[in-house]
Design an enzyme around this catalytic site. Structure first.
Site, PDB file in Angstrom:
ATOM      1  N   CYS A   2      25.778  16.894  20.852  1.00  9.01           N
ATOM      2  CA  CYS A   2      27.222  16.656  20.833  1.00  9.01           C
ATOM      3  C   CYS A   2      27.531  15.179  20.616  1.00  9.01           C
ATOM      4  CB  CYS A   2      27.837  17.061  22.166  1.00  9.01           C
ATOM      5  SG  CYS A   2      27.481  18.743  22.619  1.00  9.01           S
ATOM      6  N   ARG A  27      24.302  13.578  14.313  1.00 11.72           N
ATOM      7  CA  ARG A  27      23.693  14.047  15.558  1.00 11.72           C
ATOM      8  C   ARG A  27      23.482  15.562  15.541  1.00 11.72           C
ATOM      9  NH1 ARG A  27      24.368  10.319  19.727  1.00 11.72           N
ATOM     10  NH2 ARG A  27      24.555  11.903  21.309  1.00 11.72           N
ATOM     11  N   TRP A  74      27.324  20.834  19.832  1.00 14.21           N
ATOM     12  CA  TRP A  74      26.040  21.447  19.482  1.00 14.21           C
ATOM     13  C   TRP A  74      25.774  22.444  20.604  1.00 14.21           C
ATOM     14  CZ3 TRP A  74      20.617  21.315  20.803  1.00 14.21           C
ATOM     15  CH2 TRP A  74      19.760  21.578  19.738  1.00 14.21           C
ATOM     16  N   ASN A 100      29.349  15.612  26.557  1.00 16.62           N
ATOM     17  CA  ASN A 100      28.026  15.717  25.928  1.00 16.62           C
ATOM     18  C   ASN A 100      27.013  15.807  27.057  1.00 16.62           C
ATOM     19  OD1 ASN A 100      25.625  15.397  24.576  1.00 16.62           O
ATOM     20  ND2 ASN A 100      25.935  13.228  24.117  1.00 16.62           N
ATOM     21  N   GLY A 101      26.227  16.867  27.077  1.00 15.85           N
ATOM     22  CA  GLY A 101      25.232  17.032  28.138  1.00 15.85           C
ATOM     23  C   GLY A 101      25.256  18.454  28.667  1.00 15.85           C
ATOM     24  N   GLU A 481       2.399  14.900  10.801  1.00 11.78           N
ATOM     25  CA  GLU A 481       3.727  14.337  10.516  1.00 11.78           C
ATOM     26  C   GLU A 481       4.243  14.828   9.160  1.00 11.78           C
ATOM     27  OE1 GLU A 481       6.134  13.144  11.954  1.00 11.78           O
ATOM     28  OE2 GLU A 481       7.310  12.152  10.409  1.00 11.78           O
ATOM     29  N   LYS A 485       7.689  16.974   8.627  1.00  6.27           N
ATOM     30  CA  LYS A 485       8.748  16.539   7.710  1.00  6.27           C
ATOM     31  C   LYS A 485       9.133  17.684   6.775  1.00  6.27           C
ATOM     32  CE  LYS A 485       9.883  13.909   9.006  1.00  6.27           C
ATOM     33  NZ  LYS A 485       9.955  13.091  10.129  1.00  6.27           N
ATOM     34  N   GLU A 488      11.013  20.652   8.677  1.00  8.66           N
ATOM     35  CA  GLU A 488      12.367  20.459   9.167  1.00  8.66           C
ATOM     36  C   GLU A 488      13.410  20.356   8.064  1.00  8.66           C
ATOM     37  OE1 GLU A 488      13.152  17.007  11.596  1.00  8.66           O
ATOM     38  OE2 GLU A 488      11.645  15.844  10.567  1.00  8.66           O
ATOM     39  N   HIS A 504     -12.964  27.730  11.855  1.00  9.91           N
ATOM     40  CA  HIS A 504     -12.895  28.388  13.159  1.00  9.91           C
ATOM     41  C   HIS A 504     -11.717  29.363  13.217  1.00  9.91           C
ATOM     42  CE1 HIS A 504     -16.153  25.969  14.672  1.00  9.91           C
ATOM     43  NE2 HIS A 504     -15.569  24.897  14.159  1.00  9.91           N
ATOM     44  N   LYS A 603      19.991  15.053  15.536  1.00 14.49           N
ATOM     45  CA  LYS A 603      19.312  13.760  15.412  1.00 14.49           C
ATOM     46  C   LYS A 603      18.800  13.287  16.764  1.00 14.49           C
ATOM     47  CE  LYS A 603      17.912  10.024  13.354  1.00 14.49           C
ATOM     48  NZ  LYS A 603      16.638  10.161  12.625  1.00 14.49           N
TER      49      LYS A 603
HETATM   50  O1  M6R Z   1      15.008   9.804  18.962  1.00  7.55           O
HETATM   51  P1  M6R Z   1      13.586  10.214  19.152  1.00  7.55           P
HETATM   52  O2  M6R Z   1      12.632   9.434  18.327  1.00  7.55           O
HETATM   53  O3  M6R Z   1      13.166  10.217  20.594  1.00  7.55           O
HETATM   54  O4  M6R Z   1      13.515  11.706  18.656  1.00  7.55           O
HETATM   55  C1  M6R Z   1      12.359  12.466  18.815  1.00  7.55           C
HETATM   56  C2  M6R Z   1      12.388  13.700  17.947  1.00  7.55           C
HETATM   57  O5  M6R Z   1      13.467  14.510  18.287  1.00  7.55           O
HETATM   58  C3  M6R Z   1      12.480  13.331  16.459  1.00  7.55           C
HETATM   59  O6  M6R Z   1      11.417  12.525  16.056  1.00  7.55           O
HETATM   60  C4  M6R Z   1      12.487  14.612  15.600  1.00  7.55           C
HETATM   61  O7  M6R Z   1      11.241  15.226  15.658  1.00  7.55           O
HETATM   62  C5  M6R Z   1      12.856  14.251  14.173  1.00  7.55           C
HETATM   63  N1  M6R Z   1      13.802  15.195  13.663  1.00  7.55           N
HETATM   64  C6  M6R Z   1      11.680  14.255  13.274  1.00  7.55           C
HETATM   65  O8  M6R Z   1      12.011  13.931  11.970  1.00  7.55           O
END
Ligand code: M6R
Length: 608
Positions: A2, A27, A74, A100-101, A481, A485, A488, A504, A603
């Site tokens: 949010c 966000r 959200w 927010n929370g 990683e 990427k 997502e 395995h 985000k």
């Molecule tokens: O703000 P942060 O780096 O703590 O966020 C951690 C993860 O939520 C963040 O890296 C998420 O995995 C990204 N969407 C990856 O691209």
């Protein structure tokens, strides 16, 4: 997650709120809404879906108001819908609240409101109880009522409240969710994050946990939990809104991938003086470092993946064996922590709840905290003993790109610094590595200048249903990683694996034309990778291998070879991730996805 924004001043609040909400779109959200005070009434407008829906709804209503709050939601409690969107009000609609929370004891409060006060809640949200509780306690003073209501609440919250009976005031409260105040002339703002109000002011006040703020157009008063006044100095934001805009790129994600040479250079330059490491906020002494007998590295998602690579750097340079853990696991895994423990937290936002709660757990047990963070003034920075700032600027795309490379750089510099403090390397050796790091921005630039091959591969693979990644050691971590990427932003089913693990079990998935991306950048493991590539080629896989320019020729073995500039093996992640970010980006675009705001993702993940 949010986003909240609020305005009080002489101008019309409505366009300011809508613009602020647009800046918070990164966000992640599923609905939005505003509440304004106008003609002795609180007016609420909200809508499921994109902000444009809300804009269309209010387009011809000619609202004019000097006071208002806005929210992007959200969903956590209750599905995304007009009804569940914020703001929420009390029954008479005299009080409006954005939040927010999560209110953890919301059921208990709901039962209280329904049974003791005969109140019927309209939505399925936890937030609505806040509005009713404030109303329950309201006896002519909004701040007092908010105090009483908040003292009954458990959980995480950044809240904004307006009231029909006190239209010259905006009240805000914070606990464990981000909240800042913008100071203007004859106007003031609240927001979850600086970009929401940067257009109007660069003068920012941070609200700390358990603080209440009473804001009028000319005054801001912060109070602590016991209603004692708190003095806080504002700070000035040094970056401007342009750096948070797209600057001609089709998406923020692409812009941020391209910003990596500068982001890495800034982070590097800021931490070097005359070619030597010189940290500003990380003043750890040799004695302090020697006193630690355990180092944990924790983070979530991409930040965690940076930690996995950081672990190798700490071992190679400083001879430190660190334990790297996912924050959401670490906090529930009874970690062995005491005052001899150093916990390295990594986070772009500095607000990720699991990372923050892990930090708090570690602190409670006496550990010291070193954070690698991008957002200045975020919760993580305020609760850490030592800070390394990644100076990558604002990262708007949900997929973390430029901050990942800056986090890696942070780990390399910290590890080299620790090596010096622990006498594991001499100055010349350290200088050799630092000199190589200074060449990295240009090497990233050269990859960015040659995107034809990656575009071609993207156009061949964008319809694929699954893409696998494999590597060994540090290449395995970059495979993780790269896979994250791709998942997502492209929504393609993907996983990454240590290449030695293939036989395995996972090799059972490899069949004719399975697309596998392998990494063979580590000289000592090159031959092992060649064997793994042969294994999957024999089963019909289509293999793309990432190698260094100086690598032995394996073109006959693979379907495609992608070369990255030469560098020390330990630094290859800084380069090998770049084509993988581009691949994920182009595939996402070709599939017609919302690259900057992928589905179901936020985000900044400020809830569990
Ligand atoms: O703000 P942060 O780096 O703590 O966020 C951690 C993860 O939520 C963040 O890296 C998420 O995995 C990204 N969407 C990856 O691209």
């Amino acid at each position: 997650m949010c986003g909240i924004v609020g305005y009080i001043g002489k101008k019309n609040a409505v366009p300011i709120l809508i613009d602020g909400l647009k800046k918070l779109e990164y966000r992640g959200y599923d609905s939005s809404g505003i509440a304004i005070y106008s003609n002795n009434h609180i007016i609420i407008e909200k809508s499921k879906g994109r902000l444009t829906n809300l804009e269309e709804k209010i387009e011809n209503k000619n609202f004019n108001s000097h006071l208002g709050i806005g929210h992007t939601r959200w969903a956590t409690h209750g599905e995304p819908s007009d009804l569940n969107a914020h703001p929420h009000t009390n029954t008479e609609e005299t009080i409006a609240v954005i939040h927010n929370g999560i209110i953890e004891n919301y059921l208990e409060l709901k039962n209280f409101l329904e049974s003791e006060c005969n109140i019927k809640l309209k939505s399925e949200t936890d937030t609505e109880v806040i509005a009713h509780l404030i109303d329950y306690y309201f006896e002519g003073n909004l701040l007092d009522a908010v105090y009483k209501a908040v003292h009954r609440m458990e959980g995480a919250y950044a809240i904004g409240v307006i009231c029909k009976n006190e239209p010259d005031k905006l009240i805000a409260v914070r606990k464990d969710s981000p909240l800042i105040i913008g100071i203007g002339e004859n106007e003031n703002f609240i927001a979850s994050d600086i970009p929401a109000i940067l257009k109007h002011t660069k003068n920012i006040l941070l609200v700390e946990n358990n603080e209440f703020v009473e804001i009028t157009k000319d005054t801001i008063q912060i109070y602590d939990n016991l209603k004692r006044t708190v003095d806080r100095k504002p700070f000035e934001v040094t970056w401007d809104i342009e750096s948070a805009e797209k600057e001609g790129y089709e998406h923020f994600t692409l812009k941020e991938i391209h910003e990596q040479p500068r982001a890495v250079l800034n982070t590097l330059n800021h931490n070097l003086k005359n070619g030597k490491i010189n940290f500003e906020n990380l003043k750890i002494t040799k004695e302090e470092l020697q006193a630690f007998d355990k180092i944990y590295i924790i983070g979530c998602g991409t930040a965690y993946n940076a930690g996995l690579i950081g672990k190798y750097a700490l071992k190679k340079f400083a001879g430190i064996n660190a334990i790297c853990d996912i924050a959401s696991e670490f906090r529930y895994n009874d970690p062995l922590i005491d005052e001899k423990t150093l916990v390295i937290c990594i986070s772009q936002s500095g607000e990720t709840l699991d990372t923050l709660q892990s930090l708090r757990l570690a602190k409670e047990k006496g550990a010291k905290i070193l954070s690698i963070v991008n957002i200045v003034g975020s919760s993580l920075t305020r609760e850490s003993d030592y800070i390394f700032y990644t100076l990558g600027g604002p990262e708007i795309g949900v997929a973390s790109t430029k901050i990942f490379t800056c986090q890696l750089l942070g780990f390399y510099l910290i590890s080299l610094h620790f090596a010096k403090l622990l006498n594991k390397m001499n100055d010349d050796e350290i200088s050799t590595y630092i000199n190589e790091l200074t060449t990295i921005p240009n090497k990233i630039e050269s990859i960015l200048n040659n995107q034809d091959q990656i575009k071609k591969i993207s156009s061949m693979q964008f319809n694929n249903e699954s893409i696998f990644y494999m590597g060994r050691n540090i290449d395995m971590e970059i495979a993780y990683e790269s896979s994250l990427k791709l998942k997502e932003i492209s929504y393609i089913n993907s996983f990454a694996i240590g290449a030695g693990e293939l036989k395995h079990g996972t090799i059972a998935l490899v069949k004719e034309n399975t697309f596998v991306i392998s990494f063979a950048t580590q000289e000592n493991l090159f031959d092992k990778m060649v064997s793994n590539i042969k294994e999957i080629k024999a089963r019909g896989a289509h293999v793309l291998t990432v190698v260094k320019e100086s690598s032995k020729n394996i073109e006959n073995l693979c379907d495609e070879i992608l070369k990255i500039p030469n560098t020390f093996d330990i630094f290859t992640p800084l380069l090998s991730i770049i084509p993988m970010q581009l691949l994920a980006y182009y595939i996402s675009v070709m599939r017609g996805n919302d690259v900057d705001k992928p589905r179901n993702l936020a985000k900044s993940v400020t809830v569990e």
